[in-house]
Design an enzyme around this catalytic site. Structure first.
Site, mmCIF file in Angstrom:
data_model
loop_
_atom_site.group_PDB
_atom_site.id
_atom_site.type_symbol
_atom_site.label_atom_id
_atom_site.label_comp_id
_atom_site.label_asym_id
_atom_site.label_seq_id
_atom_site.Cartn_x
_atom_site.Cartn_y
_atom_site.Cartn_z
ATOM 1 N N HIS A 96 -25.939 -49.090 -18.123
ATOM 2 C CA HIS A 96 -25.688 -50.326 -17.372
ATOM 3 C C HIS A 96 -24.356 -51.003 -17.734
ATOM 4 C CE1 HIS A 96 -28.269 -53.494 -15.093
ATOM 5 N NE2 HIS A 96 -27.004 -53.682 -14.818
ATOM 6 N N TYR A 128 -33.845 -55.511 -14.212
ATOM 7 C CA TYR A 128 -34.258 -56.308 -13.056
ATOM 8 C C TYR A 128 -35.756 -56.644 -13.094
ATOM 9 C CZ TYR A 128 -29.748 -54.593 -11.215
ATOM 10 O OH TYR A 128 -28.423 -54.258 -11.046
ATOM 11 N N LYS A 187 -31.299 -47.944 -14.308
ATOM 12 C CA LYS A 187 -30.248 -48.061 -15.327
ATOM 13 C C LYS A 187 -30.829 -48.330 -16.709
ATOM 14 C CE LYS A 187 -27.595 -50.283 -11.662
ATOM 15 N NZ LYS A 187 -28.466 -51.220 -10.959
ATOM 16 N N ASP A 243 -31.363 -49.441 -5.296
ATOM 17 C CA ASP A 243 -30.663 -49.579 -6.579
ATOM 18 C C ASP A 243 -31.394 -50.613 -7.432
ATOM 19 O OD1 ASP A 243 -27.885 -49.088 -8.088
ATOM 20 O OD2 ASP A 243 -28.423 -51.203 -8.270
#
Ligand code: NAD
Length: 278
Positions: A109, A53, A78, A48
């Site tokens: 998100h 990120y 996302k 994930d």
């Protein structure tokens, strides 16, 4: 590189998702290739990540390096908040960073209701799914009203809703709405982000001792036994193994109820109704 015995859950898209994976929020790009590589090596098949990120390229590199076939690894990424009005382009940028031609799950998100752009983004995700480049599409941090809007306006129900959920914050009404609509619930922060006193609570430790498991394993088992998807984050090999070793025991109804009683309405992440991050 044998896969761990992790059950799959069905998604409304017609595809399946491994019920447990590895989350890579706050895994630094410099360590992400190793962490994801280790996760795949010990048998994880579900990662994930998210554009936010900053480690999509490393996730893709680790998958390529593993030598596993593309369809053996379930990849979620996302759409970040600032990209809601340019979802098609942002999605392609994520694919390029991952060096993949398809993801297994693509999520919006955050709803960012103050901007009113999530519905337009959802229409773009529907096009992306129709093109075959996302095998399933869904959302994250959506409240009931946000979900209703998408469903009412497009008739397309998100395959998942990824929400903050742990024993101290159980979101029961939202979970019930998702269940009624066939939306799989993914629990983010399944271990309360390691920020609470959860693992020191005597009631939990007693359950853990009874099963010869750790407190973290009991909490993860509490999630999966209720049909949720989890991807606890850790950069440590031993904890990756520990966190996945939860499919050989079952909590009793009484033990589930003991953990249910920890509900305190305590969230460690932002409130999705007001979270405004651009
Ligand atoms: P988490 O609940 O998985 O907590 C991670 C922390 O728990 C670790 O840093 C460590 O301190 C501790 N931990 C992990 N394994 C342990 C063990 N076996 N024993 C004791 N402590 C242990 O929190 P998270 O990282 O926020 O959530 C997991 C994943 O969910 C993320 O990596 C990310 O993929 C996703 N996520 C999504 C959103 C979203 O808005 N959609 C937000 C946050 C996280």
């Amino acid at each position: 590189m044998t896969a761990l015995p992790i059950p799959n859950l069905s998604l409304s898209s017609g595809t399946t998702i491994p019920q447990l994976g590895a989350g890579v929020y706050l895994v630094k790009p410099g360590e992400a290739v190793d962490v994801v590589g280790t996760a795949l090596e010990v048998g994880y098949r579900h990662i994930d990540t998210a554009s936010l990120y900053g480690n999509e390229a490393e996730v893709g590199a680790a998958i390529a390096k593993s030598g596993l076939a593309r369809d053996e690894v379930f990849v979620t990424t996302k759409l970040w908040n600032t990209d809601q009005s340019r979802a098609a382009e942002a999605f392609q940028e994520s694919l390029d960073r991952l060096a993949l031609d398809r993801v297994d799950l693509y999520l919006i998100h955050w709803p960012q209701p103050m901007y009113g752009e999530a519905l337009g983004a959802w229409r773009s995700l529907i096009d992306i799914a129709d093109s075959g480049r996302a095998s399933a599409i869904g959302v994250s941090n959506f409240e009931i009203s946000d979900l209703r809007q998408l469903i009412d306006e497009t008739g397309v129900v998100p395959a998942v809703n990824q929400i903050e959920l742990h024993p101290l914050h159980q979101r029961r009404e939202l979970v019930e709405f998702c269940t009624e609509h066939g939306i799989v619930v993914e629990a983010w922060g399944p271990l309360a982000q390691g920020k609470s006193d959860l693992f020191e609570r005597e009631e939990l430790l007693e359950i853990a001792r009874a099963h010869g498991k750790s407190a973290a394993q009991v909490v993860l088992r509490w999630h999966v036994q209720q049909g949720r998807v989890v991807f606890p984050k850790t950069v440590r090999r031993a904890r990756l193994i520990e966190n996945a070793d939860i499919f050989d025991f079952a909590l009793t109804d009484g033990e589930l109820a003991t953990i249910d009683a920890f509900e305190a309405g305590t969230n460690f992440g932002p409130d999705p109704r007001t979270f405004d991050k651009r």
